[in-house]
Scaffold this active site. Structure first.
Site, PDB file in Angstrom:
ATOM      1  N   VAL A 116       0.829  -1.152   0.109  1.00 58.62           N
ATOM      2  CA  VAL A 116      -0.060   0.046   0.025  1.00 58.62           C
ATOM      3  C   VAL A 116       1.004   1.293   0.020  1.00 58.62           C
ATOM      4  O   VAL A 116       1.524   1.562   0.899  1.00 58.62           O
ATOM      5  CB  VAL A 116      -0.733   0.016   1.221  1.00 58.62           C
ATOM      6  CG1 VAL A 116      -1.803   1.260   1.375  1.00 58.62           C
ATOM      7  CG2 VAL A 116      -1.768  -1.312   1.153  1.00 58.62           C
ATOM      8  N   PRO A 117       1.123   1.658  -1.465  1.00 59.74           N
ATOM      9  CA  PRO A 117       2.190   2.946  -1.291  1.00 59.74           C
ATOM     10  C   PRO A 117       2.007   4.080  -0.665  1.00 59.74           C
ATOM     11  O   PRO A 117       1.819   4.993  -1.423  1.00 59.74           O
ATOM     12  CB  PRO A 117       2.345   2.720  -2.918  1.00 59.74           C
ATOM     13  CG  PRO A 117       0.962   2.287  -3.424  1.00 59.74           C
ATOM     14  CD  PRO A 117       0.225   1.517  -2.324  1.00 59.74           C
ATOM     15  N   CYS A 118       1.739   4.038   0.465  1.00 57.53           N
ATOM     16  CA  CYS A 118       1.544   5.355   1.076  1.00 57.53           C
ATOM     17  C   CYS A 118       2.599   6.486   1.022  1.00 57.53           C
ATOM     18  O   CYS A 118       2.462   7.679   1.026  1.00 57.53           O
ATOM     19  CB  CYS A 118       1.409   5.337   2.713  1.00 57.53           C
ATOM     20  SG  CYS A 118       2.838   4.191   3.664  1.00 57.53           S
ATOM     21  N   HIS A 119       3.846   5.842   0.624  1.00 58.40           N
ATOM     22  CA  HIS A 119       4.901   7.053   0.191  1.00 58.40           C
ATOM     23  C   HIS A 119       4.695   7.887  -0.909  1.00 58.40           C
ATOM     24  O   HIS A 119       5.236   8.989  -1.073  1.00 58.40           O
ATOM     25  CB  HIS A 119       6.020   6.123   0.045  1.00 58.40           C
ATOM     26  CG  HIS A 119       6.151   5.204  -0.832  1.00 58.40           C
ATOM     27  ND1 HIS A 119       5.770   3.969  -1.021  1.00 58.40           N
ATOM     28  CD2 HIS A 119       6.903   5.131  -2.218  1.00 58.40           C
ATOM     29  CE1 HIS A 119       5.910   3.360  -2.043  1.00 58.40           C
ATOM     30  NE2 HIS A 119       6.411   4.212  -2.953  1.00 58.40           N
TER      31      HIS A 119
END
Length: 180
Positions: free
Chosen positions: A137-140
């Site tokens: 989950v690419p929160c970055h």
């Protein structure tokens, strides 16, 4: 969480960890500075779970995360997550975040609008701050207004976020100032 297992794996940003159960991956731990600290954080968060060799589907996820962190554009969309313990709103935020391709970004406001209104931006940020599966989950890839990095709760904070975005080839026109 007795039926959960974990493994530590190498990546271009350090030794990461992954926790899985029968229904998929339930957590990813970004590097904590050393393998022992990464392992310790997993045990602190998930209790007395066993370290084990990952089954094929988890090994595939590990390989995909390692690829992504080495600069190969892998969207990790085929990784099965078990987010049953995560609030529904957070799952909605994570579903949208998973649509952001490597090297691209969205803002907290963009996600909030898709969930009902820009006034949800702070809630989106809080959900991303509690993301149990960073990388997958690419929160970055989610930035604050004005393409400022916003927060990042992983070890190393915003520096880690910007490093991950740089590896992916994302353009972030951001110069830190004294007022950030």
């Amino acid at each position: 969480m007795s039926n959960f297992r974990f493994a530590i794996f190498d990546s271009a940003i350090g030794r990461c960890g992954v926790v899985w159960g029968e229904r998929g991956i339930s957590a990813v731990q970004l590097p904590m500075g050393s393998e022992d600290k990464t392992r310790g954080r997993i045990l602190q968060r998930y209790g007395d779970i066993a370290e084990a060799a990952p089954p094929a589907e988890v090994q595939g996820a590990i390989d995909g995360m390692a690829e992504l962190l080495s600069g190969k554009p892998n969207d990790l969309k085929d990784v099965v997550l078990d987010l049953a313990e995560v609030p529904e709103f957070h799952r909605g935020v994570y579903d949208i975040a998973r649509t952001i391709p490597p090297g691209k970004t969205m803002t907290y406001g963009d996600i909030a609008k898709r969930l009902g209104g820009v006034e949800l931006s702070r809630d989106v940020g809080q959900a991303l701050g509690r993301n149990p599966c960073p990388i997958v989950v690419p929160c970055h890839r989610v930035l604050a207004a004005g393409d400022k990095p916003g927060g990042f709760s992983a070890n190393g904070g915003v520096v880690t976020k910007l490093k991950m975005l740089e590896i992916e080839g994302a353009v972030v026109n951001y110069t830190p100032s004294l007022f950030d």
